[in-house]
Design a protein around this motif. Structure first.
Motif, PDB file in Angstrom:
ATOM      1  N   PHE A  64      -4.738  -7.884   5.338  1.00  0.00           N
ATOM      2  CA  PHE A  64      -3.692  -6.864   5.333  1.00  0.00           C
ATOM      3  C   PHE A  64      -3.109  -6.778   3.919  1.00  0.00           C
ATOM      4  N   VAL A  65      -2.972  -5.551   3.385  1.00  0.00           N
ATOM      5  CA  VAL A  65      -2.473  -5.364   2.025  1.00  0.00           C
ATOM      6  C   VAL A  65      -1.310  -4.376   2.026  1.00  0.00           C
ATOM      7  N   VAL A  66      -0.212  -4.766   1.404  1.00  0.00           N
ATOM      8  CA  VAL A  66       0.876  -3.837   1.115  1.00  0.00           C
ATOM      9  C   VAL A  66       0.980  -3.731  -0.398  1.00  0.00           C
ATOM     10  N   SER A  67       1.284  -2.525  -0.895  1.00  0.00           N
ATOM     11  CA  SER A  67       1.168  -2.293  -2.335  1.00  0.00           C
ATOM     12  C   SER A  67       2.191  -1.265  -2.805  1.00  0.00           C
ATOM     13  N   LEU A  68       3.000  -1.653  -3.771  1.00  0.00           N
ATOM     14  CA  LEU A  68       3.978  -0.741  -4.359  1.00  0.00           C
ATOM     15  C   LEU A  68       3.295   0.321  -5.218  1.00  0.00           C
ATOM     16  N   LEU A  69       3.739   1.562  -5.092  1.00  0.00           N
ATOM     17  CA  LEU A  69       3.371   2.692  -5.962  1.00  0.00           C
ATOM     18  C   LEU A  69       1.950   3.205  -5.774  1.00  0.00           C
ATOM     19  N   SER A  70       1.114   2.523  -4.992  1.00  0.00           N
ATOM     20  CA  SER A  70      -0.309   2.845  -4.960  1.00  0.00           C
ATOM     21  C   SER A  70      -0.635   4.176  -4.299  1.00  0.00           C
ATOM     22  N   ALA A  86       6.508  -3.090   7.768  1.00  0.00           N
ATOM     23  CA  ALA A  86       5.061  -3.150   8.020  1.00  0.00           C
ATOM     24  C   ALA A  86       4.533  -4.557   7.803  1.00  0.00           C
ATOM     25  N   ALA A  87       5.059  -5.240   6.769  1.00  0.00           N
ATOM     26  CA  ALA A  87       4.617  -6.606   6.497  1.00  0.00           C
ATOM     27  C   ALA A  87       4.986  -7.544   7.643  1.00  0.00           C
ATOM     28  N   VAL A  88       6.174  -7.381   8.192  1.00  0.00           N
ATOM     29  CA  VAL A  88       6.620  -8.223   9.307  1.00  0.00           C
ATOM     30  C   VAL A  88       5.807  -7.922  10.568  1.00  0.00           C
ATOM     31  N   ALA A  89       5.570  -6.604  10.791  1.00  0.00           N
ATOM     32  CA  ALA A  89       4.830  -6.201  11.987  1.00  0.00           C
ATOM     33  C   ALA A  89       3.396  -6.730  11.978  1.00  0.00           C
ATOM     34  N   ALA A  90       2.838  -6.948  10.777  1.00  0.00           N
ATOM     35  CA  ALA A  90       1.460  -7.447  10.678  1.00  0.00           C
ATOM     36  C   ALA A  90       1.332  -8.894  11.141  1.00  0.00           C
ATOM     37  N   THR A 128      -0.087   4.918   4.893  1.00  0.00           N
ATOM     38  CA  THR A 128      -1.325   4.157   4.768  1.00  0.00           C
ATOM     39  C   THR A 128      -2.355   4.944   3.971  1.00  0.00           C
ATOM     40  N   LEU A 129      -3.045   4.277   3.044  1.00  0.00           N
ATOM     41  CA  LEU A 129      -4.084   4.938   2.265  1.00  0.00           C
ATOM     42  C   LEU A 129      -5.288   5.266   3.145  1.00  0.00           C
ATOM     43  N   ALA A 130      -5.879   6.427   2.861  1.00  0.00           N
ATOM     44  CA  ALA A 130      -7.064   6.860   3.602  1.00  0.00           C
ATOM     45  C   ALA A 130      -7.914   7.729   2.687  1.00  0.00           C
ATOM     46  N   LEU A 131      -9.156   7.936   3.082  1.00  0.00           N
ATOM     47  CA  LEU A 131     -10.063   8.825   2.348  1.00  0.00           C
ATOM     48  C   LEU A 131     -10.135  10.173   3.046  1.00  0.00           C
ATOM     49  N   LYS A 132     -10.070  11.239   2.246  1.00  0.00           N
ATOM     50  CA  LYS A 132     -10.180  12.596   2.771  1.00  0.00           C
ATOM     51  C   LYS A 132     -10.927  13.442   1.761  1.00  0.00           C
ATOM     52  N   ASP A 133     -12.064  13.966   2.158  1.00  0.00           N
ATOM     53  CA  ASP A 133     -12.890  14.800   1.278  1.00  0.00           C
ATOM     54  C   ASP A 133     -13.242  14.080  -0.022  1.00  0.00           C
ATOM     55  N   GLY A 134     -13.535  12.790   0.086  1.00  0.00           N
ATOM     56  CA  GLY A 134     -13.988  12.034  -1.070  1.00  0.00           C
ATOM     57  C   GLY A 134     -12.902  11.590  -2.022  1.00  0.00           C
ATOM     58  N   TRP A 192      -4.549   0.198   3.078  1.00  0.00           N
ATOM     59  CA  TRP A 192      -3.383  -0.406   2.434  1.00  0.00           C
ATOM     60  C   TRP A 192      -2.119   0.346   2.855  1.00  0.00           C
ATOM     61  N   VAL A 193      -1.043  -0.386   3.071  1.00  0.00           N
ATOM     62  CA  VAL A 193       0.263   0.223   3.324  1.00  0.00           C
ATOM     63  C   VAL A 193       0.981   0.330   1.977  1.00  0.00           C
ATOM     64  N   VAL A 194       1.438   1.539   1.632  1.00  0.00           N
ATOM     65  CA  VAL A 194       1.911   1.795   0.270  1.00  0.00           C
ATOM     66  C   VAL A 194       3.162   2.662   0.256  1.00  0.00           C
ATOM     67  N   THR A 195       3.844   2.642  -0.881  1.00  0.00           N
ATOM     68  CA  THR A 195       4.801   3.701  -1.192  1.00  0.00           C
ATOM     69  C   THR A 195       4.072   4.709  -2.077  1.00  0.00           C
ATOM     70  N   GLY A 196       4.435   5.982  -1.956  1.00  0.00           N
ATOM     71  CA  GLY A 196       3.725   6.993  -2.730  1.00  0.00           C
ATOM     72  C   GLY A 196       4.317   8.375  -2.564  1.00  0.00           C
TER      73      GLY A 196
END
Length: 405
Positions: A252-258, A159-163, A367-373, A275-279
């Motif tokens: 663009f943000v990539v983040s471990l564990l978030s 994802a980081a390279v693709a950005a 990717t992080l997103a908001l759902k129902d607050g 943010w692109v994350v592992t989770g």
């Protein structure tokens, strides 16, 4: 009236009986020594403890292992390497445990890894992520469950390279885990994108981030993208302060564990979408294997699992499988059994590589997103650990020769 000789004989018989009873009791259980930073890292480790307790209950209800029940003797390691080694020594010499498992912080895990190699005690490192545990500082007595910093960073590199961002800022906690992740990210991204620049590195002390100062330094460096390794309360401070200052806008943000629920859930509506994350999107994973785990966990604890829950559960399940395969708790027999051991985990089946004794458990990337607050992960996929690990030939260059025996 009883004579003094009779009383002495009875006392001796009673003592002998007590010794035999204690011995029989000890022989009826397999004692596992477990240590972790429960007071220092409760967000991850409270669910972790529930996970391993559930696994112990399930295994014992099914008859135990080798006809014996599992017994976990758990201790807090204080989040300190010196304390952890003292705890490990106590578990082995005073509690007579058959093997060790646990630890969370990487520098603590390294200390127990060294202890295990020196004392020839089998150790399954459940959570610490530094690559040194299975590579540079590895030994034949230490195995690791969770995907390492190298593995999880490698999962984020595509994802980081693709950005196609040239200027990057680095934010990481200034101890072994953060340093390891940052070094790996720079190495892998530079290899894939030679013209990349790292314009600033911010490395605050673990648990003591001054989010305002860190973000001001990042903003001043004018990066196109950010690699973040902070977690827990540090992550929450960073995300909220960054949103207030607009530091993440158009970056663009990539983040471990978030994307792990224990760190994501407290953010609620402040979740940094995009943010692109592992989770671990536990409520979106619909495989039968994972659903079975979720149902059992919710029934037992009336709560949903976090990633820590899976780590605790899989640690004990792996130990039980290893003991069963070995037919013994002898360290040498366990080493032989764990090399190539296949385990049905909470959300995926995996094995332990013989070359570096690392489990091939993977992680979810999305990717992080908001759902129902509240925060969630979208567009995620499971990346198996064996897809990002170096080859056995490469591992030979990374591990001490004695660890390969």
């Amino acid at each position: 009236m009883m004579t003094r000789r009779t009383l002495s004989a009875l006392a001796a018989a009673g003592a002998a009986s007590a010794i035999l009873t204690g011995s029989a009791l000890a022989q009826s259980t397999i004692k596992i020594g477990e240590m972790n930073s429960y007071k220092a890292q409760p967000a991850f480790l409270d669910p972790y403890k529930k996970g391993w307790e559930l696994a112990v209950e399930e295994i014992n209800a099914a008859g135990g292992v080798l006809g014996k029940k599992l017994e976990v003797v758990s201790r807090d390691d204080g989040g300190n390497p010196g304390d952890a080694v003292r705890v490990a020594e106590e578990l082995v010499t005073r509690e007579n445990v058959a093997l060790l498992t646990g630890t969370f912080l990487s520098h603590v895990g390294l200390a127990v890894t060294e202890f295990a190699g020196r004392k020839k005690v089998f150790f399954l490192a459940s959570e610490p992520l530094t690559d040194k545990i299975t590579w540079q500082n590895g030994n034949r007595y230490t195995f690791r469950l969770r995907p390492s910093t190298y593995m999880q960073t490698a999962m984020l590199i595509p994802a980081a390279v693709a950005a196609k961002k040239k200027k990057w800022a680095m934010i990481y906690p200034n101890y072994e885990y953060g340093q390891s992740a940052a070094a790996t990210f720079k190495e892998l991204l530079k290899k894939a994108q030679p013209d990349v620049e790292f314009v600033t590195e911010q490395a605050p002390p673990l648990g003591k981030v001054d989010a305002g100062a860190v973000l001001q330094a990042v903003d001043d460096a004018k990066p196109d993208a950010i690699f973040n390794v902070l977690f827990g309360a540090d992550l929450a401070k960073l995300a909220r302060e960054g949103a207030t200052r607009g530091v993440f806008k158009d970056r663009f943000v990539v983040s471990l564990l978030s994307g792990e629920p224990e760190y994501l859930d407290p953010l609620k509506e402040d979740t940094p979408a995009g943010w692109v994350v592992t989770g671990y999107p536990w409520d979106e994973i619909k495989t039968p294997q994972h659903q079975k785990f979720v149902d059992a966990y919710r029934k037992r604890w009336n709560d949903y699992p976090r990633l820590g829950s899976m780590v605790g559960y899989d640690s004990i399940k792996a130990i039980a499988a290893g003991i069963a395969k070995a037919g013994s708790t002898d360290p040498e027999a366990l080493i032989k059994a764990f090399r190539g051991l296949k385990v049905d985990g909470a959300f995926a089946s995996y094995d332990y590589r013989a070359s570096d004794q690392q489990a091939t458990v993977g992680a979810y990337v999305g990717t992080l997103a908001l759902k129902d607050g509240k925060g969630t992960m979208k567009d995620f996929q499971y990346v198996a650990g064996d897809k990002v690990l170096p080859s056995d030939e490469e591992v030979k260059k990374l591990r001490p020769a004695a660890a390969m025996e």
